[in-house]
Write a protein that holds these residues in place. Sequence first.
Motif, short mmCIF file in Angstrom:
data_model
loop_
_atom_site.label_atom_id
_atom_site.label_comp_id
_atom_site.label_asym_id
_atom_site.label_seq_id
_atom_site.Cartn_x
_atom_site.Cartn_y
_atom_site.Cartn_z
N LEU A 84 -9.83 -6.71 2.04
CA LEU A 84 -9.10 -6.05 0.94
C LEU A 84 -8.40 -7.11 0.12
O LEU A 84 -7.96 -8.13 0.64
N LYS A 85 -8.28 -6.85 -1.19
CA LYS A 85 -7.56 -7.80 -2.04
C LYS A 85 -6.06 -7.67 -1.82
O LYS A 85 -5.54 -6.60 -1.54
N LYS A 86 -5.36 -8.78 -1.99
CA LYS A 86 -3.91 -8.80 -1.78
C LYS A 86 -3.24 -7.73 -2.61
O LYS A 86 -2.34 -7.02 -2.14
N GLU A 87 -3.66 -7.57 -3.86
CA GLU A 87 -3.01 -6.60 -4.75
C GLU A 87 -3.17 -5.18 -4.21
O GLU A 87 -2.24 -4.38 -4.22
N ASP A 88 -4.37 -4.89 -3.70
CA ASP A 88 -4.59 -3.54 -3.16
C ASP A 88 -3.74 -3.31 -1.92
O ASP A 88 -3.20 -2.22 -1.70
N MET A 89 -3.64 -4.36 -1.08
CA MET A 89 -2.84 -4.21 0.13
C MET A 89 -1.37 -4.01 -0.24
O MET A 89 -0.67 -3.19 0.35
N MET A 90 -0.89 -4.77 -1.26
CA MET A 90 0.50 -4.63 -1.68
C MET A 90 0.77 -3.21 -2.17
O MET A 90 1.80 -2.61 -1.86
N LEU A 148 0.92 -0.78 0.68
CA LEU A 148 2.16 -0.95 1.43
C LEU A 148 3.33 -0.34 0.68
O LEU A 148 4.18 0.35 1.26
N ASN A 149 3.35 -0.58 -0.63
CA ASN A 149 4.46 -0.05 -1.42
C ASN A 149 4.51 1.48 -1.41
O ASN A 149 5.57 2.09 -1.33
N GLU A 150 3.34 2.08 -1.45
CA GLU A 150 3.31 3.55 -1.38
C GLU A 150 3.89 4.04 -0.06
O GLU A 150 4.58 5.05 0.00
N THR A 151 3.61 3.30 0.99
CA THR A 151 4.14 3.71 2.30
C THR A 151 5.66 3.64 2.32
O THR A 151 6.32 4.46 2.98
N LEU A 152 6.22 2.67 1.61
CA LEU A 152 7.67 2.52 1.64
C LEU A 152 8.37 3.81 1.19
O LEU A 152 9.46 4.13 1.66
N PHE A 153 7.73 4.56 0.30
CA PHE A 153 8.35 5.82 -0.15
C PHE A 153 8.43 6.86 0.96
O PHE A 153 9.22 7.78 0.89
N GLU A 154 7.57 6.69 1.95
CA GLU A 154 7.60 7.65 3.06
C GLU A 154 8.63 7.27 4.12
O GLU A 154 8.85 8.01 5.07
N ILE A 155 9.20 6.07 3.98
CA ILE A 155 10.26 5.67 4.92
C ILE A 155 11.57 6.18 4.36
O ILE A 155 12.31 5.47 3.66
N THR A 156 11.86 7.42 4.69
CA THR A 156 12.99 8.10 4.04
C THR A 156 14.32 7.83 4.72
O THR A 156 15.36 8.28 4.26
#
Lengths: 323, 323, 323, 323, 323, 323
Positions: free
Chosen positions: B107-113, B116-124
């Motif tokens: 996976l490209k770094k940008e896609d991984m970033m 990951l960022n989308e997941t951060l929104f689920e860490i409520t």
Amino acid sequence: MEKKLYDYSVDESFELYLLIKSADIRVAKNGKKFIAFTFQDTSGQMDGKFWDASEDEIASLTPGKIVNISGKRELYQGNPQIKLFKIRITKAGEPTSPELFIERAPLKKEDMMEELNETLFEITNANMNRIVRYLLNHYQKDFFQYPAAKRFHHAFVGGLAFHTISMLRIGKTIANQYEEINKPLLYSGIILHDLGKVIELSGPISTEYTLEGNLLGHIVIVDELITKACLSLKIDDKSEDVLLLKHMVLSHHGKLDYGSPVRPKLRESEILFMIDNLDATVTMLNSSLSRTEPGEFTERIFGLDNRIFYKPLSQDNEKNIED
Amino acid sequence: MEKKLYDYSVDESFELYLLIKSADIRVAKNGKKFIAFTFQDTSGQMDGKFWDASEDEIASLTPGKIVNISGKRELYQGNPQIKLFKIRITKAGEPTSPELFIERAPLKKEDMMEELNETLFEITNANMNRIVRYLLNHYQKDFFQYPAAKRFHHAFVGGLAFHTISMLRIGKTIANQYEEINKPLLYSGIILHDLGKVIELSGPISTEYTLEGNLLGHIVIVDELITKACLSLKIDDKSEDVLLLKHMVLSHHGKLDYGSPVRPKLRESEILFMIDNLDATVTMLNSSLSRTEPGEFTERIFGLDNRIFYKPLSQDNEKNIED
Amino acid sequence: MEKKLYDYSVDESFELYLLIKSADIRVAKNGKKFIAFTFQDTSGQMDGKFWDASEDEIASLTPGKIVNISGKRELYQGNPQIKLFKIRITKAGEPTSPELFIERAPLKKEDMMEELNETLFEITNANMNRIVRYLLNHYQKDFFQYPAAKRFHHAFVGGLAFHTISMLRIGKTIANQYEEINKPLLYSGIILHDLGKVIELSGPISTEYTLEGNLLGHIVIVDELITKACLSLKIDDKSEDVLLLKHMVLSHHGKLDYGSPVRPKLRESEILFMIDNLDATVTMLNSSLSRTEPGEFTERIFGLDNRIFYKPLSQDNEKNIED
Amino acid sequence: MEKKLYDYSVDESFELYLLIKSADIRVAKNGKKFIAFTFQDTSGQMDGKFWDASEDEIASLTPGKIVNISGKRELYQGNPQIKLFKIRITKAGEPTSPELFIERAPLKKEDMMEELNETLFEITNANMNRIVRYLLNHYQKDFFQYPAAKRFHHAFVGGLAFHTISMLRIGKTIANQYEEINKPLLYSGIILHDLGKVIELSGPISTEYTLEGNLLGHIVIVDELITKACLSLKIDDKSEDVLLLKHMVLSHHGKLDYGSPVRPKLRESEILFMIDNLDATVTMLNSSLSRTEPGEFTERIFGLDNRIFYKPLSQDNEKNIED
Amino acid sequence: MEKKLYDYSVDESFELYLLIKSADIRVAKNGKKFIAFTFQDTSGQMDGKFWDASEDEIASLTPGKIVNISGKRELYQGNPQIKLFKIRITKAGEPTSPELFIERAPLKKEDMMEELNETLFEITNANMNRIVRYLLNHYQKDFFQYPAAKRFHHAFVGGLAFHTISMLRIGKTIANQYEEINKPLLYSGIILHDLGKVIELSGPISTEYTLEGNLLGHIVIVDELITKACLSLKIDDKSEDVLLLKHMVLSHHGKLDYGSPVRPKLRESEILFMIDNLDATVTMLNSSLSRTEPGEFTERIFGLDNRIFYKPLSQDNEKNIED
Amino acid sequence: MEKKLYDYSVDESFELYLLIKSADIRVAKNGKKFIAFTFQDTSGQMDGKFWDASEDEIASLTPGKIVNISGKRELYQGNPQIKLFKIRITKAGEPTSPELFIERAPLKKEDMMEELNETLFEITNANMNRIVRYLLNHYQKDFFQYPAAKRFHHAFVGGLAFHTISMLRIGKTIANQYEEINKPLLYSGIILHDLGKVIELSGPISTEYTLEGNLLGHIVIVDELITKACLSLKIDDKSEDVLLLKHMVLSHHGKLDYGSPVRPKLRESEILFMIDNLDATVTMLNSSLSRTEPGEFTERIFGLDNRIFYKPLSQDNEKNIED
């Protein structure tokens, strides 16, 4: 001297003041409630059951209270037990301080402090010396009050400090015998290795594991304390000195299986592990043997693979007073 | 597309640019020096011995250099090997960047970033969210470059981030299937569990254990990072949130014997351990099977108890391109 | 002082007298014979291969001979090795006594004897004292010459006595610290515990297991020696004293898995096991670390679960001469 | 909604209809008989002792009967227990069907059937598809009624099918994430892996091991079922397809020690083992945690090495209804 | 009698016809190909390397061929080895049948058949008798040709039948000594226990594991054979007789760790396990000791925990011909 | 024939003379004393509790006494138990000899002696023959009276001799089947292997471990006996014969973990270990199965890893009298 609980033989009757260490309310097979007590004075602990307890008695006979007891020492499935004749809360003029009934380290706090302080002069590495002093200073009160374990060995007031002092003494003779040993590192490791107990456990008496103790464990807790100490003292926590000291603490259980996240990779951390084991073992053995008659075997010792040990009839040691 | 190293069959000759991954100087039985090379391009790594090396060649053919090689693929004791005909350093106009020869995450770094960022929104959970963001921010560059291990699995550039992303995907489907699961805790734990690798290991390429890695290990290192993050962020590090998160990291190896100082005591930490194991196992299996002919067994896989696995003749999966 | 074998650095040439410790005749891949030597002087042992050996050379270059060697120290797969330029048997006027090349205990025999004799006065139990004196007397010469093991630790001339003395020193400080310890029993056990090595092993140099050693083992051999001593001394071998002493010896490996037929059932036998382990461990660690550069790890140490140990850059011990 | 057994708190009294799950006749220490009951409704199971039972009561209060009970919830040695005031067999007009009191899978049979049928379309390998359909068809009724285990996890009506469906869901997300996975093989393996339970166990309720279960075990039983299915369907049981499928079943316990006669030798069988373990573990954890108060630890969980798990005070998952 | 390969001593030259058992083509450190042979005659197997092999020689000197060899017996790293002087394919008039060079069971096939047939009369249980006869009949040819293992013990032509006969002899004396033993069950179990080897292994000579052997294993294969036999013979495979017989086979490795899916649950299956172990052990010991000089130890025996065994100087047994 | 204790079924009443094997005084939950008896006749042992015992009864109902009992056989938690109606000491004219109530070997002492004597003629090695005769002579009386173990197997009068005879019978058939076996060595080893039990245990009835047994163990005790026998018989105890014989005894537990100080290093000592294990296992199995109904499983057998065994409905052995 006044007779203590363990000075009475089986079948001998007594009247004594004792501290209630624990009091479990249970339901008997006949449906009635009873209290399963553990009583305690400085000679040790003994169980006793109180049948057909009333709700009032259940409410008042709680851990931490001093009671006056008439009873008889018995043997129940191989263990000493109190058969209760009468039990009552103490009245005015009778002893009320739990402190008087609790086993404590055989050394006075002042003597232990002095012995510890003298050792600090031998920690000639500046970083280690500053970290050890900082943490001892910070946790001084608890360090001299907490036990070294919930059960097994040094489970008494001041046990943590006494265990540490005892290990330092062995450590010093070993460091003198094998001159390659790095003394500042070994002594710092000994002093800090179990300091996390003051956070892992809930207090000096009737101690339980705290949430922090359960989820992190005392080994990692000390590592965190050193990390914070470095920040406060502006010591580079990536310096070799600090890494060595942290490693001493992290590896002191010797094997992964015993809870160390890394196995010892320093001569001094391997030695720390062995000294810790030696002091704990001898202390458990002495304690069990002191309650055993010559010519008999001890009860099974949980901390020593449930093994039993023999107390010879002939005692050639200088101190023949164990029984 | 240009043919890569592993596109050649046994006994086929080739001329290729390759990166020198390692070069050990050894003495042959006849007393002369030779170089034991490991070469590499994006298709994988292969060993090759260079006999009777001169002192000049030893001085110039060092790890990190790109070389032009004439040789032949051979089989040596069951392992692929290069028989070297000619080897020379690249000249002007030929490739010089090691980056071009190194295996990297699919996976490209940008896609991984982004993932990951989308997941951060689920860490409520506020504390967990702040700690995770703080540490990701702090170690962002290394996190997307380091491998997930020195050997075994995800041992490539970007492997750490890719392993983390892969675990997050499994974690999300499991968390959706068993709704009792605490998602913020599980996702925070997944993201941080191996972050200590950026300190335990020396770098993205030809990585080795650092002294800190050797003496503390990546598990304790993350615990220290969280401790420091709390100080910076003024989060109470005795709050339950922080203790839970630290416990996720500390217990993620699942067993004391595997290097965790505490065994999992949370549903989410037990699950974290199983997801970590699952992703590592499948990745090792896919890697070994991709180098195996249908109808044959793989070589012994060190990370899987030295077992061998069978690659069936009939491949019913949609992607039949492993060989 | 004259330079010894281990005083030379890698790639440095030398001419030295060395003792041939072992000489294996092997066949090279080209079908010719070569000799795989281990050479030795008091600084340690090092391997070296002698290619294309003639039958004459094979016949004369045998273990126990002193040779003059021109060579260079090299590194072969991480281990030190001698590259041989020239090797010849010593001539008249050159050193011929193997004794001069053999590592020996760091204490003189006379000093060890004196220290041992002083200890005998502390064995105040009559039966134990007589048995210990009888056996020491009987095996005195071998006791001060044999090694304590075939490999691993104290594998040098006088190693058995030195290991015993070293354990006695630790034993005394421990017995003084925990006053319940039965000193005569502990000291007798320490002195006799490994005495069976003089029968289990073939001799002080190039030692091998004897048939008796293979079939009975040194633990049982000591038990038999005590049995016979009792018969000679007319001591009742069913007396508690004798049973305790025998048990010390029989249980001193601590676990069945380590070859003791019974696990320790006495405080003193548990302690004997720990002291034995402590002295062996520190001795192995000191030996490996003395051959390691600061900032490096030792080779894997077989007797310590194949672990590696770190030698810190900063040496805070008083004796900074290990390297 | 009507209150169930586990909706009552300790010391709260109730009158309820309950199913007798088991009834052991025992002799009290006073020589009189009593019945040790386990009662059950859909909220779970609880023990209760009935003292001084008459012969008539012993004859009529048998497993499978519905009874009306007046009692009180108590705590006995840390476990919930019913103190019985009154117990009587149900009369006309009162509930009589055991079905109403039994815990069952949280999915309806029809929904599970449909989900299973949809999966069959993804098993595109002809042999595997025919074998799976044949066996599901043959054992359909039992497959949707049997539990997945005698104790531990999914020990309820429909547990076997529910465990299978649950594993299929995880299996599908994993197969989609790692595209090399052979889906027909993985899904066939999941569906058949525990089918032998319908022969190993005696029935859906109060299940015991059958003689066949005891002497052969469910793993080998499935292997035999596939062997017979091949004979009926005229499929060559030496074809690779069949061998792969049998291997999936035979190796699904992952280790010899756990009862598999062969360890996994296929990527898909290693994954099957991990999915089975994951679903069983999460199910056990959810079940124990649902009976635990926030801030407390669970009881020891037998199926998870007797470990205890913590239920945090803060619940960040979406479904906060566990208590 | 003609001298065989193992009749020659170390350093003795010979000219012999030998069978090529295996021939691995390898690349030497100098880049040239050589053949690593294993040769064989009825006295045993020995390795030998053929340097600088031409492509023609590589093409013709293949496993199964008989060759004429001039060479010398040598010792290479403690193992016997042939130093090759000359090697050539046999010419017309020279031996060509591999059969003449292969070790075989010390009993003739006819004698083993007769001994087996006599035993069948003692299997008085009808179901067991029919199943055993059916399967022996079906696999008769292979049963008397296959080895009992790939390596370790009875790895010769006819080894399977010979191992079975040998176990039957021990089984009969034990069954006569302990009269409670169920003879038909024990004898049936012995005869069938390893029958699956004829499917697990590829053939009587140079045997390898088949795919079926790898994925199912011989234990489960026999279980399938019994299942099919019951179908053919119209025997109810849920009858106790059949379950007992299957259990004998399934549990005969004794422990889960050794590959049995169930541990023995019958007196007779526990005994079957012990007899199997006894015959395998004594056979391995006899084989190793027969190649050992009196007063020496055997090489390490892989199948016996890598232990070494001593061959006494004094041989008090009646048959003093081992050396 | 008169009915014995185990001839009565559950719930059947009886009046019988029984021997008191043990009598523990305990305190009931109501505070009163009761006696926990084990009674015994030649059919076996059974427990029974005597409630509300008076001090007189406690003083007179002691181990070794014969009593007349009215009672009923019951089942208590799966184990047989006596419900006591009446118990009294025997009067004049009633049986008084404990001998009559004790289980004994199924062979008469005279027959065992004869069988043993015949074996001595097969011990054709002079040293072994003399040592075996000497020791048998010396301990003859105890050898034929002691049990072979405190619990588990052959725990009855004459058990040691019977276990030895039983092993000799198996040993002879095995020695005849594998002719390489050294018969004098094997038979001597069998006869002496457990002789140390006569010193390790306290006597034939109600046996306990002696101090010598606890501290040395029966294995080392036999080694000492052989050492002393050699001195008396003037046999060189360093001769190979003696070392072999000692090794047989020392290694007969087969593994270090089972208490042997050395593992078997002789073919004959490995066989001795297997025969010992075989006889003990079959004896335990026969004993448990004889108390089990057909179609049922035995209780858990401690000496066999706590496993349970099945007793088939169909008994095809010749002796169908086990139940």
